[in-house]
Scaffold this motif. Structure first.
Motif, PDB file in Angstrom:
ATOM      1  N   GLY A 357       0.558  -0.880  -0.201  1.00  0.00           N
ATOM      2  CA  GLY A 357       0.109   0.077   0.077  1.00  0.00           C
ATOM      3  C   GLY A 357       0.700   1.324   0.507  1.00  0.00           C
ATOM      4  O   GLY A 357       0.063   1.848   0.700  1.00  0.00           O
ATOM      5  N   ALA A 358       2.121   1.269  -0.357  1.00  0.00           N
ATOM      6  CA  ALA A 358       3.319   2.322  -0.627  1.00  0.00           C
ATOM      7  C   ALA A 358       2.203   3.212  -1.374  1.00  0.00           C
ATOM      8  O   ALA A 358       1.409   3.405  -2.184  1.00  0.00           O
ATOM      9  N   GLN A 359       2.637   4.480  -0.653  1.00  0.00           N
ATOM     10  CA  GLN A 359       1.272   5.834  -1.998  1.00  0.00           C
ATOM     11  C   GLN A 359       2.421   5.851  -2.779  1.00  0.00           C
ATOM     12  O   GLN A 359       3.651   5.921  -3.399  1.00  0.00           O
ATOM     13  N   GLU A 360       1.683   6.468  -3.434  1.00  0.00           N
ATOM     14  CA  GLU A 360       1.858   6.454  -5.165  1.00  0.00           C
ATOM     15  C   GLU A 360       2.818   7.527  -5.353  1.00  0.00           C
ATOM     16  O   GLU A 360       2.302   8.756  -5.299  1.00  0.00           O
ATOM     17  N   PRO A 361       4.377   8.391  -5.532  1.00  0.00           N
ATOM     18  CA  PRO A 361       5.252   8.750  -6.128  1.00  0.00           C
ATOM     19  C   PRO A 361       4.589   9.991  -6.552  1.00  0.00           C
ATOM     20  O   PRO A 361       3.495   9.903  -7.667  1.00  0.00           O
ATOM     21  N   PRO A 362       5.016  11.402  -6.628  1.00  0.00           N
ATOM     22  CA  PRO A 362       4.967  11.939  -7.551  1.00  0.00           C
ATOM     23  C   PRO A 362       4.543  12.264  -9.566  1.00  0.00           C
ATOM     24  O   PRO A 362       5.609  11.440  -8.993  1.00  0.00           O
ATOM     25  N   ARG A 363       3.652  12.588  -9.968  1.00  0.00           N
ATOM     26  CA  ARG A 363       4.221  12.851 -11.550  1.00  0.00           C
ATOM     27  C   ARG A 363       4.876  13.541 -11.855  1.00  0.00           C
ATOM     28  O   ARG A 363       5.269  14.296 -10.828  1.00  0.00           O
ATOM     29  N   ARG A 364       5.863  12.997 -13.034  1.00  0.00           N
ATOM     30  CA  ARG A 364       6.867  13.879 -13.507  1.00  0.00           C
ATOM     31  C   ARG A 364       7.333  14.125 -14.640  1.00  0.00           C
ATOM     32  O   ARG A 364       6.369  13.497 -15.493  1.00  0.00           O
ATOM     33  N   HIS A 365       7.659  15.368 -15.196  1.00  0.00           N
ATOM     34  CA  HIS A 365       7.743  15.524 -15.601  1.00  0.00           C
ATOM     35  C   HIS A 365       9.020  16.142 -16.618  1.00  0.00           C
ATOM     36  O   HIS A 365       9.906  16.911 -16.213  1.00  0.00           O
ATOM     37  N   VAL A 366       9.333  15.192 -17.158  1.00  0.00           N
ATOM     38  CA  VAL A 366      11.375  15.148 -17.410  1.00  0.00           C
ATOM     39  C   VAL A 366      11.375  15.772 -18.747  1.00  0.00           C
ATOM     40  O   VAL A 366      11.558  14.625 -19.929  1.00  0.00           O
ATOM     41  N   ASP A 367      12.256  16.964 -18.627  1.00  0.00           N
ATOM     42  CA  ASP A 367      12.867  17.548 -19.863  1.00  0.00           C
ATOM     43  C   ASP A 367      13.805  17.118 -20.200  1.00  0.00           C
ATOM     44  O   ASP A 367      14.963  17.635 -18.936  1.00  0.00           O
ATOM     45  N   LEU A 368      14.853  16.190 -21.499  1.00  0.00           N
ATOM     46  CA  LEU A 368      15.845  16.173 -21.431  1.00  0.00           C
ATOM     47  C   LEU A 368      16.671  16.969 -22.028  1.00  0.00           C
ATOM     48  O   LEU A 368      16.133  17.317 -23.499  1.00  0.00           O
ATOM     49  N   LEU A 369      17.876  17.187 -22.296  1.00  0.00           N
ATOM     50  CA  LEU A 369      18.529  18.312 -23.285  1.00  0.00           C
ATOM     51  C   LEU A 369      18.987  18.145 -24.227  1.00  0.00           C
ATOM     52  O   LEU A 369      19.948  17.215 -24.072  1.00  0.00           O
ATOM     53  N   PRO A 370      19.238  18.757 -25.707  1.00  0.00           N
ATOM     54  CA  PRO A 370      19.941  17.912 -26.816  1.00  0.00           C
ATOM     55  C   PRO A 370      21.565  18.654 -26.382  1.00  0.00           C
ATOM     56  O   PRO A 370      20.984  19.437 -25.887  1.00  0.00           O
ATOM     57  N   ARG A 371      22.042  18.290 -27.708  1.00  0.00           N
ATOM     58  CA  ARG A 371      23.303  18.431 -27.954  1.00  0.00           C
ATOM     59  C   ARG A 371      23.406  19.023 -28.869  1.00  0.00           C
ATOM     60  O   ARG A 371      23.048  18.891 -29.979  1.00  0.00           O
ATOM     61  N   LEU A 372      24.647  19.966 -28.954  1.00  0.00           N
ATOM     62  CA  LEU A 372      24.981  20.577 -30.311  1.00  0.00           C
ATOM     63  C   LEU A 372      25.835  19.670 -30.750  1.00  0.00           C
ATOM     64  O   LEU A 372      27.468  19.706 -30.147  1.00  0.00           O
ATOM     65  N   ARG A 373      25.858  19.451 -32.317  1.00  0.00           N
ATOM     66  CA  ARG A 373      27.480  17.980 -32.450  1.00  0.00           C
ATOM     67  C   ARG A 373      27.744  18.837 -33.865  1.00  0.00           C
ATOM     68  O   ARG A 373      27.196  18.959 -35.068  1.00  0.00           O
ATOM     69  N   VAL A 374      28.830  19.735 -33.284  1.00  0.00           N
ATOM     70  CA  VAL A 374      29.098  20.675 -34.439  1.00  0.00           C
ATOM     71  C   VAL A 374      30.738  20.314 -35.113  1.00  0.00           C
ATOM     72  O   VAL A 374      31.090  18.923 -35.392  1.00  0.00           O
ATOM     73  N   ARG A 375      29.632  19.996 -36.809  1.00  0.00           N
ATOM     74  CA  ARG A 375      30.720  19.346 -38.040  1.00  0.00           C
ATOM     75  C   ARG A 375      31.250  20.695 -39.193  1.00  0.00           C
ATOM     76  O   ARG A 375      31.075  22.510 -38.578  1.00  0.00           O
ATOM     77  N   ALA A 376      30.821  20.776 -39.970  1.00  0.00           N
ATOM     78  CA  ALA A 376      32.241  21.102 -41.058  1.00  0.00           C
ATOM     79  C   ALA A 376      30.642  22.586 -41.694  1.00  0.00           C
ATOM     80  O   ALA A 376      31.648  24.278 -42.277  1.00  0.00           O
ATOM     81  N   SER A 377      29.288  22.320 -41.611  1.00  0.00           N
ATOM     82  CA  SER A 377      27.921  23.097 -42.546  1.00  0.00           C
ATOM     83  C   SER A 377      28.400  24.424 -41.862  1.00  0.00           C
ATOM     84  O   SER A 377      27.548  25.491 -41.985  1.00  0.00           O
TER      85      SER A 377
END
Length: 393
Positions: A357-377
């Protein structure tokens, strides 16, 4: 549009799942097809282990019923007064994705890896960006035994979350949205979700181009997917955050395959902005459009990166272009992995799942950050390209 066999199977399974058992004649009447068709469908589904056949009736497989509803399944009986431990049996989680290639291939791969690592089984259905069919696909996943759902609706238009999203909040199992956001203040905003922060992705692209000495980068983007819409919104917010004025507003793009004339108009708009010195840099959503843009601009005498520095958005095939494209890379695989891990945690910590009967944990909104991959253009110095290649690829 004529209903496919798979769609009819989904409806049949949902009917049997809701009733527990039903006669073939009843199913034929409910589905609006002949008893012969239903018998063929039942034979096929029973062969896959998704239904049981008993004397002219069909029933939901005992092994597919949740422990809480089925009591003790064969071979997994519990001692009187005890509840089966969730970790002692294989969890089944369902995933609805709008596509299985390009962007979502990595999202699916991440979810599958997380499910396998947790000893769970992932089952997948694809909507082909038809949001009106999402509910039926989800029902098929439930009928196949899914105890929780990862949902990436096939939304394309800005109004789709409202017009084709309310059903998600009423699902009877734990649900996690992935790469999709509900409308603030409405039902879906209360669900768990895991998303890429596309606004941050746009911001790091613009900051990089400005740091190389370019004028305000222009945006060329589609408007036919949640990612495209988020990139457009992120561009407006990034301009405000950086104190910049738009160099003429976003340039709307379309698929070159379905609307070659529309794509050519977008190319010509970019060319005109470069010719008028209104822009020396651009962010382009998506990779495929960016590659086509570079090719067409070269035919028109505009060179990348000499005349126009360019950053693509998605980083699916950007590195394979003739001139490797600098690209924003949303953490697609990690989105799938985090979403699956969150869903599995929900299922194993559910109050009726053996946790006392453990209490349900809070709902979550998870935002993951993109990365920049630098190439020739983007025209970055050679030492920057080498450093980026070791740090980000």
């Amino acid at each position: 549009m004529r209903e496919s066999a798979a769609e009819r199977h989904d409806r049949l399974l949902e009917l049997v799942r809701g009733r527990g058992s039903a006669r073939v004649s009843e199913l034929a009447a409910q589905l609006g097809v002949s008893p012969v068709t239903v018998r063929r469908d039942v034979e096929f589904l029973a062969g896959e282990g998704r239904l049981d056949r008993v004397h002219g009736s069909v029933s939901w497989p005992e092994a597919a019923r949740p422990q809480s509803a089925a009591g003790t399944a064969a071979g997994t009986a519990s001692a009187p007064g005890t509840t089966p431990t969730p970790a002692s049996r294989e969890l089944v989680i369902g995933m609805l994705a709008p596509h299985a290639t390009y962007y979502f291939a990595e999202v699916i791969r991440g979810a599958h890896e997380a499910a396998a690592a947790a000893g769970a089984r992932l089952i997948l259905r694809i909507s082909d960006y038809r949001p009106q069919e999402d509910a039926g696909r989800a029902a098929g996943l439930l009928a196949a035994g899914a105890e929780g759902l990862l949902i990436a609706p096939g939304w394309k238009e800005p109004d789709d979350p409202v017009e084709h999203g309310a059903w998600i909040a009423g699902l009877p199992v734990p649900t996690v949205l992935l790469e999709r956001r509900g409308v603030p203040g409405r039902e879906l905003d209360d669900l768990d979700r895991v998303c890429s922060d596309h606004g941050h992705g746009v911001l790091i692209a613009l900051r990089h181009l400005l740091g190389l000495g370019h004028t305000t980068p222009l945006l060329m983007a589609r408007a036919d997917s949640p990612t495209a819409i988020a990139v457009r919104s992120g561009y407006r917010h990034a301009l405000d955050a950086l104190g910049l004025k738009s160099p003429g507003g976003p340039i709307g793009s379309v698929s070159a395959e379905t609307d070659p004339a529309g794509f050519e108009r977008a190319v010509q708009a970019v060319r005109a902005a470069v010719a008028a010195n209104r822009a020396t840099a651009a962010l382009v959503h998506n990779d495929v459009d960016a590659i086509r843009l570079v090719q067409r601009l070269a035919e028109l005498g505009v060179r990348v990166p000499d005349d126009l520095a360019l950053v693509a958005y998605d980083d699916e095939v950007a590195a394979l272009a003739d001139i490797p494209l600098t690209a924003v890379a949303p953490p697609k695989r990690e989105v799938g992995r985090h979403a699956a891990e969150l869903l599995i945690e929900r299922l194993r910590r559910a109050p009726d799942g053996g946790t006392g009967g453990a209490q349900e944990p809070p709902r979550r909104h998870v935002d993951l950050l993109p990365r920049l991959r630098v190439r020739a253009s983007c025209g970055a110095p050679a030492d920057t390209l080498r450093a980026s290649g070791s740090a980000h690829s």
